[in-house]
Design a protein around this motif. Structure first.
Motif, PDB file in Angstrom:
ATOM      1  N   GLY A 127       1.149  -1.223   0.503  1.00  0.00           N
ATOM      2  CA  GLY A 127      -0.458  -0.218   0.019  1.00  0.00           C
ATOM      3  C   GLY A 127       0.360   1.547   0.230  1.00  0.00           C
ATOM      4  O   GLY A 127       0.635   2.076  -0.768  1.00  0.00           O
ATOM      5  N   GLU A 128       1.940   1.880   1.042  1.00  0.00           N
ATOM      6  CA  GLU A 128       2.738   2.407   0.507  1.00  0.00           C
ATOM      7  C   GLU A 128       3.492   2.734   0.020  1.00  0.00           C
ATOM      8  O   GLU A 128       3.564   3.772  -0.923  1.00  0.00           O
ATOM      9  N   PHE A 129       3.596   1.809  -0.874  1.00  0.00           N
ATOM     10  CA  PHE A 129       4.718   1.316  -1.966  1.00  0.00           C
ATOM     11  C   PHE A 129       3.554   2.305  -3.537  1.00  0.00           C
ATOM     12  O   PHE A 129       4.126   3.737  -3.820  1.00  0.00           O
ATOM     13  N   ASP A 130       1.772   1.983  -3.175  1.00  0.00           N
ATOM     14  CA  ASP A 130       1.593   2.031  -4.640  1.00  0.00           C
ATOM     15  C   ASP A 130       0.859   3.827  -4.154  1.00  0.00           C
ATOM     16  O   ASP A 130       1.572   4.103  -5.803  1.00  0.00           O
ATOM     17  N   THR A 246      18.665  -7.119   3.480  1.00  0.00           N
ATOM     18  CA  THR A 246      18.269  -5.438   3.940  1.00  0.00           C
ATOM     19  C   THR A 246      17.112  -5.810   3.600  1.00  0.00           C
ATOM     20  O   THR A 246      16.029  -6.401   2.578  1.00  0.00           O
ATOM     21  N   THR A 247      16.440  -5.189   4.255  1.00  0.00           N
ATOM     22  CA  THR A 247      14.953  -4.230   4.230  1.00  0.00           C
ATOM     23  C   THR A 247      14.736  -2.890   4.179  1.00  0.00           C
ATOM     24  O   THR A 247      15.391  -2.171   4.513  1.00  0.00           O
ATOM     25  N   ASP A 248      13.712  -2.828   4.015  1.00  0.00           N
ATOM     26  CA  ASP A 248      13.361  -0.967   3.588  1.00  0.00           C
ATOM     27  C   ASP A 248      13.650  -0.260   4.834  1.00  0.00           C
ATOM     28  O   ASP A 248      13.633  -0.606   6.125  1.00  0.00           O
ATOM     29  N   ASN A 377      19.284 -11.015  -5.917  1.00  0.00           N
ATOM     30  CA  ASN A 377      17.447 -10.704  -6.144  1.00  0.00           C
ATOM     31  C   ASN A 377      16.693 -10.026  -4.820  1.00  0.00           C
ATOM     32  O   ASN A 377      16.742 -10.111  -3.633  1.00  0.00           O
ATOM     33  N   LEU A 378      15.477  -9.951  -5.673  1.00  0.00           N
ATOM     34  CA  LEU A 378      15.515  -8.962  -4.975  1.00  0.00           C
ATOM     35  C   LEU A 378      13.236  -8.476  -4.966  1.00  0.00           C
ATOM     36  O   LEU A 378      13.059  -9.238  -5.456  1.00  0.00           O
ATOM     37  N   GLY A 379      12.621  -8.763  -3.897  1.00  0.00           N
ATOM     38  CA  GLY A 379      11.510  -8.786  -3.792  1.00  0.00           C
ATOM     39  C   GLY A 379      11.231  -7.332  -3.110  1.00  0.00           C
ATOM     40  O   GLY A 379      11.340  -6.472  -1.955  1.00  0.00           O
ATOM     41  N   LEU A 380       9.661  -6.733  -4.014  1.00  0.00           N
ATOM     42  CA  LEU A 380       9.316  -6.143  -3.239  1.00  0.00           C
ATOM     43  C   LEU A 380       8.377  -6.078  -2.019  1.00  0.00           C
ATOM     44  O   LEU A 380       7.662  -7.253  -2.068  1.00  0.00           O
ATOM     45  N   GLY A 381       8.635  -5.065  -0.519  1.00  0.00           N
ATOM     46  CA  GLY A 381       7.714  -5.482   0.018  1.00  0.00           C
ATOM     47  C   GLY A 381       8.380  -4.726   1.442  1.00  0.00           C
ATOM     48  O   GLY A 381       7.771  -4.984   2.289  1.00  0.00           O
TER      49      GLY A 381
END
Length: 393
Positions: A127-130, A246-248, A377-381
């Motif tokens: 939701g925040e990404f959107d 790592t995460t955001d 390797n990357l995953g959004l979220g």
């Protein structure tokens, strides 16, 4: 404790509707990894199963087809980095001494079309990404991943003057590499002109071949301790020298920058941790498998991994420093763009490719003299996993 990749397995990737069910694909990949290592399933002490589009305990459904030995099985969902997250957990278990032989498997049975939400009756984890993306590029009916990565590509174009032809060159390079890989879903070479003249999905920003296809497939790896490999006479060629996840941080949103929204800072920080832990720099890397879900993200990732300076990604491409004969060979497998992107399997498919490269068994796509290999390797979220593999003596 040193951790080794003792066995890898991967099945040919396929378009949705053209594959076996997920449980059969996952089983096949596990059996290939066990055969590659030369051990039986009874030696496996723990297992981590990465997937996105599946019900809970799908990992058990897959692994039970190989053996029901009562071991811990952990199901892992970290979007597109699910496979490498499973590998990260397997490596931690071995490195900490909790287990000597751990399985990481990833699989995905996808449906045609763009990715979308499954549960629409509750808050979206994106939701925040959107919200930030809509504020930066405007609300549109474009699929969510296209908005994210197309928006990041457009930001790079606006900021650094990067041309659409550069992204087309990345896609054409992927097709040349993928044509050498019998496990790739796309094996036809494309020219820069063909990529440029393909269907436009965002005018001036992206044509259809610049986006990776939804794909079905599976891959697996066996992570073992050095002592276990020695006791069982296993191949000890490839070891994990360093790994970081790592995460955001708040800057992913607060920077108001689409390049940061799609995880550039996750990549930078994970790569920096890996380089520091290994005592090397990006200039020491021989071969790289990185997350080219869109051609635009491949270029952004060059800069995030430190292969070149900020804004210098286009020069790296135009100088041929992203392929055979250049400074780095990126995505010799064909990457997500040509090999395909079954979300849960992707991170372990990258592990498969780099393990074969360091063993010197990559056939027509072999990078001569490869000793150090980097995986991204990357995953959004979101989550990013960067892994450094090293060939032993």
């Amino acid at each position: 404790m040193t951790t080794l990749i003792a066995g890898v397995g991967m099945i040919p990737f396929a378009k949705p509707g053209a594959s076996a069910p997920y449980d059969a694909m996952g089983e096949a990949a596990i059996r290939l990894a066990l055969d590659d290592a030369g051990i039986g399933f009874e030696a496996v002490e723990q297992a981590y199963a990465g997937y996105v589009y599946g019900d809970s305990t799908s990992g058990q459904r897959v692994i039970y087809r190989v053996g029901m030995t009562g071991i811990p099985i952990v199901n892992v969902n970290n979007n597109c980095s699910s496979g490498s997250t499973a590998l990260f957990l397997a490596r931690q278990a071995v490195e900490s001494g909790v287990a000597d032989c751990v399985l990481a498997v990833g699989f995905e049975q996808m449906t045609p079309g763009a990715l979308g939400a499954v549960f629409t009756d509750r808050p979206s984890p994106l939701g925040e990404f959107d919200a930030v993306t809509d504020a930066l590029i405007g609300a549109s009916d474009l699929p969510m991943t296209l908005k994210y990565f197309g928006g990041a590509g457009k930001a790079h174009m606006d900021r650094h003057g990067t041309r659409l032809e550069t992204f087309a060159a990345i896609r054409a390079k992927a097709s040349r590499h993928g044509a050498r890989n019998p496990l790739s879903v796309f094996r036809r070479e494309m020219s820069v002109e063909e990529v440029m003249n393909a269907q436009t999905i965002w005018p001036g920003v992206m044509t259809r071949p610049m986006a990776c296809p939804p794909t079905c497939g599976a891959a697996a790896a066996l992570v073992v301790s050095e002592d276990f490999a020695r006791r069982n006479g296993l191949d000890a060629t490839v070891r994990i020298r360093a790994q970081a996840m790592t995460t955001d941080r708040p800057g992913s949103f607060d920077s108001r920058d689409m390049i940061e929204v799609v995880g550039a800072d996750l990549t930078r920080k994970a790569a920096r941790k890996v380089y520091e832990a290994a005592g090397i720099g990006p200039e020491d890397i021989d071969v790289i498998e990185l997350h080219d879900c869109f051609a635009q993200n491949e270029l952004i990732t060059y800069e995030g991994l430190g292969l070149c300076g900020e804004g210098a990604g286009e020069a790296l491409v135009m100088d041929g420093d992203n392929t055979y004969g250049g400074r780095y060979v990126t995505n010799p497998s064909g990457g997500l763009l040509s090999k395909g992107h079954p979300l849960g399997a992707t991170g372990l498919a990258q592990c498969y490719e780099l393990t074969q490269q360091l063993r010197g068994r990559a056939g027509d796509r072999q990078v001569e003299g490869a000793r150090l290999a980097l995986q991204h390797n990357l995953g959004l979220g979101g989550a990013a996993v960067v892994t450094l593999y090293e060939a032993g003596a």
